[in-house]
Design an enzyme around this catalytic site. Structure first.
Site, PDB file in Angstrom:
ATOM      1  N   ASP A   9       0.864  -1.177   0.000  1.00  0.00           N
ATOM      2  CA  ASP A   9       0.000   0.000   0.000  1.00  0.00           C
ATOM      3  C   ASP A   9       0.903   1.231   0.000  1.00  0.00           C
ATOM      4  O   ASP A   9       1.720   1.399   0.906  1.00  0.00           O
ATOM      5  CB  ASP A   9      -0.852  -0.057   1.277  1.00  0.00           C
ATOM      6  CG  ASP A   9      -2.026   0.890   1.224  1.00  0.00           C
ATOM      7  OD1 ASP A   9      -1.905   1.929   0.558  1.00  0.00           O
ATOM      8  OD2 ASP A   9      -3.062   0.579   1.837  1.00  0.00           O
ATOM      9  N   ASP A 109      -3.118   2.557  -5.874  1.00  0.00           N
ATOM     10  CA  ASP A 109      -2.044   2.630  -4.887  1.00  0.00           C
ATOM     11  C   ASP A 109      -1.852   1.356  -4.071  1.00  0.00           C
ATOM     12  O   ASP A 109      -1.206   1.378  -3.023  1.00  0.00           O
ATOM     13  CB  ASP A 109      -2.288   3.805  -3.931  1.00  0.00           C
ATOM     14  CG  ASP A 109      -3.563   3.620  -3.114  1.00  0.00           C
ATOM     15  OD1 ASP A 109      -4.369   2.743  -3.466  1.00  0.00           O
ATOM     16  OD2 ASP A 109      -3.746   4.349  -2.128  1.00  0.00           O
ATOM     17  N   GLU A 110      -2.396   0.250  -4.537  1.00  0.00           N
ATOM     18  CA  GLU A 110      -2.304  -1.004  -3.789  1.00  0.00           C
ATOM     19  C   GLU A 110      -2.078  -2.172  -4.722  1.00  0.00           C
ATOM     20  O   GLU A 110      -2.511  -2.145  -5.872  1.00  0.00           O
ATOM     21  CB  GLU A 110      -3.643  -1.319  -3.094  1.00  0.00           C
ATOM     22  CG  GLU A 110      -3.921  -0.574  -1.840  1.00  0.00           C
ATOM     23  CD  GLU A 110      -5.259  -1.011  -1.265  1.00  0.00           C
ATOM     24  OE1 GLU A 110      -5.488  -2.240  -1.141  1.00  0.00           O
ATOM     25  OE2 GLU A 110      -6.076  -0.130  -0.962  1.00  0.00           O
TER      26      GLU A 110
END
Length: 366
Positions: A9, A109-110
């Site tokens: 993350d 974003d992960e």
DNA sequence: GTATGCTTTCGGC
DNA sequence: TTACGGCCGAAAGCATAC
């Protein structure tokens, strides 16, 4: 062999990208905002850095309220630049691929990743790889991230949560029960307010308590599929695997209207560009769709949708235009509420006949 | 009763 | 005082078919 699954993350992603680009921002509260264009400050905070969070500003908060919280704190209020973050994200995901067996991006974003084969199930090796990944992202992009490693997706994701910001949490299989047991159930992926309150009624507040609940009881309360998932997840035995190259399932575009209105035409007109954008997305992904949906968001921020499904896949611009216009008419007739925002979505995507989607082109299935 | 498919709503980021 | 985006995937809710 136990599985070795990771979750990565990127920390407060949009705001951190802005900090990297402009080092004078560090130490100051930073909020990255979506401006709707309605009035000068209408819109919401998309991401707040940790300094901004200390003063109570956070994502989802109206910009004007966040400004109030940050008054006198020298805040940086930055307009969101999605393309820029997309570019950074793509570079990072591409770089990640060479470290792992399988990479499954989950949003901008992960990502989940699988290291089972390359580590042979050895969590010490996995720890070294995870540290290398973190170093590599910091070296190339100057960004920090949080990583969790565990035997399932749920455990890995809880791990990265625990490690925030900037840390690494490794949960080897034999440490899984002691890690999971004290965790409040609402921290589990897929458990929202509704599930939490039903579990509360059953006297279940922690994952350890959940793991002792009879399977039949969970299935009765939540249905077979979700009941089975809860039971498995509570012991880190959720079985979802890491899947590369997930195809998109829908495209949508929502706009905030220039002014509130009850007139479906007025809303539809302002969506013309959005519809063309969706059409171009379909074309570049070589996708057709079967379902089109009109989305209305009203002044009280409630949402209503109306959709239509075609018998066979379609992909032409006029079909989207005509069908969504009709759906907005229906939507208008179904409520007295006043529209604030309006959107169009296409879903039920399939590869357009005779064409190859980008991901299939990059990774042929054969 | 269960599986399947479609529409609508929910919730994460 | 109030203040309020734009996406996505998936669950929930419902109807129909077997």
């Amino acid at each position: 062999m136990p599985r070795v699954i990771g979750h990565l993350d990127l920390d407060y992603f949009y705001a951190q990208v802005e900090e990297v680009e402009d080092p004078t921002l560090s130490g100051r509260p930073v909020i990255v905002c979506v401006f709707s264009g309605r009035t000068e400050d209408s819109g919401v905070v998309s991401t707040a850095n940790y300094r901004a969070r200390e003063f109570g500003a956070h994502s989802g908060m109206p910009i004007a309220l966040a400004r109030k919280k940050l008054e006198g704190k020298d805040p940086a209020v930055i307009r969101m630049d999605h393309q820029k973050y997309e570019g950074v994200s793509t570079r990072i995901m591409d770089g990640l691929e060479r470290w792992v067996d399988t990479l499954e991006p989950a949003g901008i974003d992960e990502a989940y990743f699988d290291l089972t084969a390359s580590t042979g199930g050895d969590y010490a090796i996995a720890t070294r790889i995870a540290n290398s990944i973190k170093e590599s992202i910091f070296k190339t992009e100057h960004l920090t991230c949080s990583v969790g490693i565990g035997r399932s997706k749920v455990v890995a994701k809880l791990g990265s949560d625990t490690a925030k910001p900037g840390g690494l949490k490794v949960i080897p299989p034999d440490a899984t029960p002691s890690f999971l047991d004290p965790v409040p159930v609402e921290k589990l992926y897929g458990v929202g307010p509704k599930t939490t309150s039903v579990l509360e009624e059953m006297g279940i507040r922690t994952v350890g308590q959940l793991s002792k609940a009879p399977l039949a009881e969970l299935e009765r309360r939540f249905g077979k599929k979700f009941g089975d998932f809860l039971s498995a997840a509570s012991t880190g035995n959720d079985s979802d695997s890491v899947v590369a190259n997930l195809e998109p399932t829908q495209f949508s575009r929502i706009v905030t209207l220039k002014r509130d209105t009850t007139d479906p035409h007025e809303a539809f007109e302002q969506l013309a560009g959005g519809i063309e954008y969706i059409h171009s997305k379909l074309a570049s992904a070589a996708k057709s769709f079967r379902t089109v949906t009109a989305i209305g968001i009203y002044t009280d921020l409630s949402t209503k949708t109306k959709s239509k499904t075609f018998e066979t896949p379609v992909d032409d611009l006029d079909t989207i235009r005509e069908s969504s216009a009709a759906l907005f008419e229906e939507l208008g007739g179904s409520t007295d509420k006043v529209l604030r925002r309006a959107g169009v979505r296409v879903s039920g995507l399939s590869d357009t006949e005779g064409q190859t989607s980008l991901s299939e082109f990059l990774h042929p299935v054969k």
